[in-house]
Design a protein around this motif. Structure first.
Motif, PDB file in Angstrom:
ATOM      1  N   UNK A   1       0.804  -1.219   0.000  1.00 18.87           N
ATOM      2  CA  UNK A   1       0.000   0.000   0.000  1.00 18.87           C
ATOM      3  C   UNK A   1       0.839   1.273   0.000  1.00 18.87           C
ATOM      4  N   UNK A   2       2.159   1.137   0.090  1.00 25.19           N
ATOM      5  CA  UNK A   2       3.006   2.326   0.150  1.00 25.19           C
ATOM      6  C   UNK A   2       2.807   3.116   1.427  1.00 25.19           C
ATOM      7  N   UNK A   3       2.485   2.422   2.504  1.00 21.84           N
ATOM      8  CA  UNK A   3       2.203   3.060   3.790  1.00 21.84           C
ATOM      9  C   UNK A   3       3.126   2.490   4.853  1.00 21.84           C
ATOM     10  N   UNK A   4       3.060   3.082   6.056  1.00 23.66           N
ATOM     11  CA  UNK A   4       3.706   2.520   7.227  1.00 23.66           C
ATOM     12  C   UNK A   4       2.631   1.880   8.098  1.00 23.66           C
TER      13      UNK A   4
ATOM     14  N   UNK B   1      -2.756   7.477   1.100  1.00 22.07           N
ATOM     15  CA  UNK B   1      -2.733   8.794   1.732  1.00 22.07           C
ATOM     16  C   UNK B   1      -1.624   9.688   1.194  1.00 22.07           C
ATOM     17  N   UNK B   2      -0.660   9.107   0.476  1.00 21.62           N
ATOM     18  CA  UNK B   2       0.454   9.890  -0.083  1.00 21.62           C
ATOM     19  C   UNK B   2       0.264  10.184  -1.564  1.00 21.62           C
ATOM     20  N   UNK B   3      -0.926   9.871  -2.102  1.00 21.01           N
ATOM     21  CA  UNK B   3      -1.236  10.194  -3.486  1.00 21.01           C
ATOM     22  C   UNK B   3      -0.739   9.182  -4.500  1.00 21.01           C
ATOM     23  N   UNK B   4      -0.302   8.011  -4.042  1.00 20.64           N
ATOM     24  CA  UNK B   4       0.216   6.997  -4.951  1.00 20.64           C
ATOM     25  C   UNK B   4      -0.887   6.013  -5.322  1.00 20.64           C
TER      26      UNK B   4
END
Length: 455
Positions: free
Chosen positions: A38-41, A84-87
């Motif tokens: 998800x490209x998240x932490x 949440x980071x636009x990816x």
């Protein structure tokens, strides 16, 4: 450690993205694999409402929230969303409701990421699209990579020579071609030779392995996409359009999903493709060549290949014989590979001794020509002599030379056999542990453990 801690430790170790929410939509478990997808932490999602962590999702588009609402599982669903980071993130999900004493207590999602695969395939499509602006020799080099002709097929086998004659005749037409045979026999070499011998030789030759990508990705790669067909989709040509005027080679056809086989059959019948999400049909002039590493009749019987597609492709079909059925080629190819690696490794090996020739002739070569090539490479890298001997053979071939075999303790015999099979699988797959694990039909982690233990 209590039961919940044990369960969380187990879920954290699973090599898939795991996301669990409670009935209110709040995340109660989220592993590192899911975070990477998800490209998240983990901290940005765990303990937070799902729609807060992923604001582009809604109660309707989120598979987790839909499962909570419908109280029914959703299998193998493609989901596109913006984190949440636009990816842009794209995953294949299986989402299941969690019941305790008959009451729904949440939902668990097992996700596979295919964003990176999709980006890779689109970069490939962009590169191949640039071929349309190239000409002549430059165009051929970019499209084909390594080009083969019938002159590159080395054989003394009468049956194989007859196949080459038939292949040259097949090159005169634009009919579809099906080539089948065991892994490593040279199917792509044969198919490229047909293309290079045809009047399409100066046009694109584009190859795609049907087993390498998920269904949705393979679909968009083959047929192209229209802008807006899914989140982030753009107008893009598929491989059918990119191969226009030339040849599209589909390897491991039996791995193509049945629904996609139906679309392929329609292209073969009428010569038109339609991009995913598109409204218009585009006419293409593409010669379809296919390959399979199983007998197509077996694939039809096992419902891996549509019978109507098989009959459409069966007009020009060729079965390439395994290396063990053409023993005269073993020494011919061995000497060829010695010459090849002499140049590549800057060596001057003159050949193999008689004892080693006997071993090479009696071995069954389950990996065929590819395995023989890797075996010669192994021997030449490890030898200190000008003639290859039994001492230079890979371990699994050395074991096959033991003439004074005796009964071993069962544990020792099983260990030796296991080591031999692992070595053979790694040799056949060029050291690729994942592919070797598929050959051996064991999990990748299990194979990695056994390699550390035995090899």
């Amino acid at each position: 450690m209590n039961t919940n801690e044990v369960l969380e430790a187990i879920l954290a170790c699973i090599d898939e993205g795991i996301h669990v929410i409670d009935p209110k939509g709040q995340t109660i478990f989220y592993n590192e694999v899911a975070a990477n997808h998800d490209g998240m932490k983990v901290g940005e999602v765990l303990g937070k409402p799902l729609l807060e962590a992923f604001p582009s999702l809604t109660h309707k588009s989120s598979t987790l929230l839909r499962v909570i609402q419908l109280e029914k599982p959703i299998y193998h669903h493609k989901q596109s969303y913006v984190n949440a980071h636009g990816r842009i993130i794209e995953t294949f999900n299986t989402t299941l409701p969690i019941y305790v004493d008959g009451f729904i207590m949440g939902a668990i999602e097992i996700a596979k990421d295919y964003s990176s695969l999709k980006q890779l395939s689109e970069r490939l499509a962009d590169l191949e699209g640039s071929l349309k602006t190239s000409t002549g020799k430059e165009k051929k080099a970019m499209t084909n990579g390594t080009l083969y002709t019938f002159a590159d097929i080395l054989t003394q086998d009468t049956a194989f020579k007859e196949l080459i004659t038939l292949g040259k005749k097949a090159a005169r037409s634009s009919s579809s071609v099906l080539v089948y045979g065991e892994s490593g026999v040279g199917k792509e070499l044969f198919i490229q030779s047909i293309h290079q011998n045809s009047n399409r030789r100066n046009e694109p030759f584009i190859a795609q392995n049907c087993a390498a990508l998920p269904e949705n990705l393979l679909d968009s790669l083959l047929f192209g996409t229209s802008k807006g067909s899914y989140t982030g989709a753009v107008e893009r040509q598929g491989l059918f359009e990119l191969a226009n005027g030339g040849t599209l080679f589909l390897d491991e056809l039996q791995s193509m999903p049945i629904d996609l086989q139906a679309k392929l059959l329609r292209v073969l019948e009428d010569g038109f493709v339609r991009r995913i999400g598109g409204a218009k049909s585009i006419q293409v002039d593409v010669r379809i060549m296919t390959a399979m590493n199983v007998n197509p009749k077996t694939a039809v019987a096992e419902k891996k290949l549509r019978d109507d597609l098989f009959y459409r492709l069966h007009v020009l079909s060729y079965e390439l014989p395994p290396l063990r059925n053409r023993p005269a080629d073993i020494l011919l190819l061995t000497n060829h590979f010695i010459s090849y690696f002499n140049q590549k490794l800057n060596q001057s090996i003159s050949g193999v001794d008689d004892e080693t020739k006997a071993v090479l002739h009696t071995y069954q070569w389950p990996g065929n020509v590819r395995e023989l090539k890797h075996t010669v490479e192994y021997m030449m890298i490890h030898t200190e002599k000008e003639v290859l001997t039994i001492d230079d053979l890979p371990p699994f071939l050395k074991h096959s030379t033991d003439s004074d075999r005796k009964i071993l303790p069962l544990r020792e015999a099983m260990k030796k056999m296991e080591t031999k099979l692992i070595s053979e699988a790694l040799l056949q797959t060029d050291g690729n542990v994942f592919q070797a694990s598929k050959l051996l039909n064991i999990p990748r982690q299990t194979l990695q453990y056994k390699i550390k233990k035995h090899i």
